[in-house]
Design a protein around this motif. Structure first.
Motif, PDB file in Angstrom:
ATOM      1  N   ARG A 173      25.470  42.142  37.482  1.00  0.00           N
ATOM      2  CA  ARG A 173      25.394  41.387  36.236  1.00  0.00           C
ATOM      3  C   ARG A 173      23.947  41.290  35.783  1.00  0.00           C
ATOM      4  O   ARG A 173      23.022  41.442  36.591  1.00  0.00           O
ATOM      5  CB  ARG A 173      25.986  39.997  36.447  1.00  0.00           C
ATOM      6  CG  ARG A 173      27.422  40.050  36.946  1.00  0.00           C
ATOM      7  CD  ARG A 173      28.336  39.501  35.923  1.00  0.00           C
ATOM      8  NE  ARG A 173      29.722  39.867  36.166  1.00  0.00           N
ATOM      9  CZ  ARG A 173      30.646  39.811  35.222  1.00  0.00           C
ATOM     10  NH1 ARG A 173      30.323  39.450  33.998  1.00  0.00           N
ATOM     11  NH2 ARG A 173      31.882  40.141  35.475  1.00  0.00           N
ATOM     12  N   LYS A 174      23.748  41.084  34.484  1.00  0.00           N
ATOM     13  CA  LYS A 174      22.392  41.165  33.938  1.00  0.00           C
ATOM     14  C   LYS A 174      21.819  39.813  33.541  1.00  0.00           C
ATOM     15  O   LYS A 174      20.609  39.632  33.502  1.00  0.00           O
ATOM     16  CB  LYS A 174      22.398  42.050  32.674  1.00  0.00           C
ATOM     17  CG  LYS A 174      22.919  43.460  32.924  1.00  0.00           C
ATOM     18  CD  LYS A 174      21.856  44.320  33.603  1.00  0.00           C
ATOM     19  CE  LYS A 174      22.361  45.696  33.973  1.00  0.00           C
ATOM     20  NZ  LYS A 174      22.649  45.851  35.396  1.00  0.00           N
ATOM     21  N   LYS A 175      22.699  38.875  33.148  1.00  0.00           N
ATOM     22  CA  LYS A 175      22.177  37.635  32.559  1.00  0.00           C
ATOM     23  C   LYS A 175      22.878  36.417  33.125  1.00  0.00           C
ATOM     24  O   LYS A 175      24.089  36.424  33.336  1.00  0.00           O
ATOM     25  CB  LYS A 175      22.393  37.686  31.038  1.00  0.00           C
ATOM     26  CG  LYS A 175      21.741  36.519  30.308  1.00  0.00           C
ATOM     27  CD  LYS A 175      21.771  36.691  28.803  1.00  0.00           C
ATOM     28  CE  LYS A 175      23.126  36.318  28.219  1.00  0.00           C
ATOM     29  NZ  LYS A 175      23.090  36.181  26.762  1.00  0.00           N
ATOM     30  N   ARG A 206      14.796  41.334  37.399  1.00  0.00           N
ATOM     31  CA  ARG A 206      16.117  41.720  37.901  1.00  0.00           C
ATOM     32  C   ARG A 206      17.230  41.055  37.101  1.00  0.00           C
ATOM     33  O   ARG A 206      18.319  41.601  36.961  1.00  0.00           O
ATOM     34  CB  ARG A 206      16.254  41.331  39.385  1.00  0.00           C
ATOM     35  CG  ARG A 206      15.301  42.120  40.287  1.00  0.00           C
ATOM     36  CD  ARG A 206      15.588  41.850  41.737  1.00  0.00           C
ATOM     37  NE  ARG A 206      15.139  40.526  42.130  1.00  0.00           N
ATOM     38  CZ  ARG A 206      15.574  39.878  43.209  1.00  0.00           C
ATOM     39  NH1 ARG A 206      16.499  40.414  43.981  1.00  0.00           N
ATOM     40  NH2 ARG A 206      15.102  38.687  43.510  1.00  0.00           N
ATOM     41  N   LEU A 207      16.956  39.842  36.611  1.00  0.00           N
ATOM     42  CA  LEU A 207      17.964  39.096  35.853  1.00  0.00           C
ATOM     43  C   LEU A 207      17.296  38.434  34.655  1.00  0.00           C
ATOM     44  O   LEU A 207      16.159  37.981  34.754  1.00  0.00           O
ATOM     45  CB  LEU A 207      18.546  37.954  36.700  1.00  0.00           C
ATOM     46  CG  LEU A 207      19.580  38.229  37.776  1.00  0.00           C
ATOM     47  CD1 LEU A 207      19.882  36.922  38.511  1.00  0.00           C
ATOM     48  CD2 LEU A 207      20.859  38.809  37.177  1.00  0.00           C
ATOM     49  N   ASP A 229      27.401  36.363  30.079  1.00  0.00           N
ATOM     50  CA  ASP A 229      27.629  37.202  31.254  1.00  0.00           C
ATOM     51  C   ASP A 229      27.998  36.272  32.424  1.00  0.00           C
ATOM     52  O   ASP A 229      29.182  36.052  32.691  1.00  0.00           O
ATOM     53  CB  ASP A 229      26.343  38.011  31.507  1.00  0.00           C
ATOM     54  CG  ASP A 229      26.498  39.082  32.564  1.00  0.00           C
ATOM     55  OD1 ASP A 229      27.536  39.106  33.226  1.00  0.00           O
ATOM     56  OD2 ASP A 229      25.560  39.894  32.739  1.00  0.00           O
TER      57      ASP A 229
END
Ligand code: NAI
Ligand code: MG
Length: 348
Positions: A173-175, A206-207, A229
């Motif tokens: 996951r990104k966010k 990374r996030l 997200d």
């Protein structure tokens, strides 16, 4: 594979109240069909236990979960107002299940929203659910006023923020959006926000970590849920927003949840015991089945988790077989039959 990794994994099974036994039966049949290596210890809790032993959370049930550290649980009825305290809350406290993970994904395209894929991580032990909740008599009215205090600790906020950030990384996951009400509940939800944003610095690059006030978040979810997200939030807000995100993707009949602690994990549907449809044979087993898929992932049988999710997709979308809560006509038995066909088809 070593012989020990092939041995069945002991797990506690709680059929629960209302529609619980109907959907639990459906799910265990499907798990058996895919050869899930689980050795069930069936235990009572909720009204089902009260009728038998006057105790909604019998010691035998607790001892079983202490032994297995793993449970699949049907919904439990909690009387509103008086009566006993929520067993769900007691289980979370007993096993320190600090993280409540509730994914909401579009399963049926062409509904209200397509491409929703949100995971809500809710702090499960603190906040306004600690139970400092009481009445104060005024004059002759024993309920003249009501007072509730919430507690969020730095340590509890760190633990859940760490869990959410690590979960996000592990699952590609990104966010992560931290949801709070620190403009009004400056201390209670301020400590949560501050702790999470401080920890977010460790994940820079990374996030993406941002923050939203809970009321704005509730509106933004309805306007465009695809902007979210992972959501990280406190106990009460998480309770409310997880039902909201379930509603964005087809309702409670599809929404699973996991309660994760250091020494135990309990998997369940987000919905309750649905007394209005209990015993009618029309309950949707998919929320609990998705919870079982999360449980399979948790015990590192992700291949089996994938088979279950694929079967859910095939039945809902390809076969178009749906229960009434999703606008279909299928009974619990019919949709279970369809799911069984779809899991066996994958094994061939
Ligand atoms: P509920 O989730 O049981 O029902 C809300 C509505 O959704 C009802 O119309 C019901 O028929 C429908 N529904 C829920 N699950 C469904 C399914 N699998 N298939 C088809 N329709 C479904 O919420 P409610 O009525 O507020 O609560 C009933 C009881 O459940 C209460 O005693 C409550 O405390 C308890 N509860 C237990 C939970 C748990 O054990 N984790 C969670 C939420 C509520
Ligand atoms: Mg709830």
């Amino acid at each position: 594979m070593t012989p020990s990794s092939q041995a069945p994994i002991p797990a506690t099974l709680i059929p629960g109240d209302g529609i619980g036994p109907e959907i639990v039966t459906s799910v265990t049949r499907i798990l058996e069909a895919i050869g899930a290596p689980l050795a069930w210890e069936t235990q009572k809790a909720g009204m089902a236990a009260v009728t038998e032993s006057l105790d909604p959370l019998p010691e035998a049930t607790l001892a079983s979960i202490r032994r297995t550290g793993l449970a699949l649980k049907g919904p439990l009825t909690t009387p509103v107002g008086g009566g006993f305290r929520s067993i769900n809350v007691r289980l979370r406290e007993e096993f320190k299940l600090y993280a409540n993970v509730r994914p909401a994904q579009t399963l049926i395209p062409g509904g209200r929203y397509d491409n929703v894929d949100i995971v809500l991580v809710r702090e499960n032990l603190e906040g306004l659910y600690v139970g400092f909740d009481h009445y104060i008599p005024i004059d002759n009215d024993p309920h003249g006023a009501a007072i509730s205090s919430g507690v969020n600790t730095r340590a509890g906020s760190r633990r859940i923020a760490r869990y959410a950030f690590e979960y996000a990384i592990r699952n590609g996951r990104k966010k992560v959006t931290v949801v709070h009400k620190a403009n009004i509940l400056k201390a209670l939800t301020g400590i949560f926000l501050e702790t999470a944003m401080e920890m977010a610095k460790e994940y820079a690059g990374r996030l993406t970590v941002d923050e939203r006030i809970v009321d704005a978040c509730a509106m933004q979810l309805v306007l465009d849920p695809t902007q979210f997200d992972v959501i990280l939030t406190t106990n009460l807000f998480g309770d409310i927003l997880s039902d909201e995100i379930a509603g964005l993707v087809g309702g409670l009949g599809l929404a699973p949840g996991a309660n994760i602690g250091e020494n135990a994990a309990i998997f369940e549907a987000v919905h309750g015991s649905a007394p209005d449809i209990a015993g009618k044979g029309i309950a949707n087993p998919i929320a609990l089945l998705s919870a079982a898929a999360m449980m399979l992932d948790h015990i590192h049988h992700t291949d089996l988790g994938r088979i279950v999710r694929q079967a859910i997709h095939d039945v809902l979308v390809t076969d178009g077989i749906r229960t009434r809560d999703l606008g279909g006509t299928a009974s619990t038995e019919e949709i279970t039959g369809a799911l069984l066909s779809r899991v066996t088809a994958q094994k061939r």
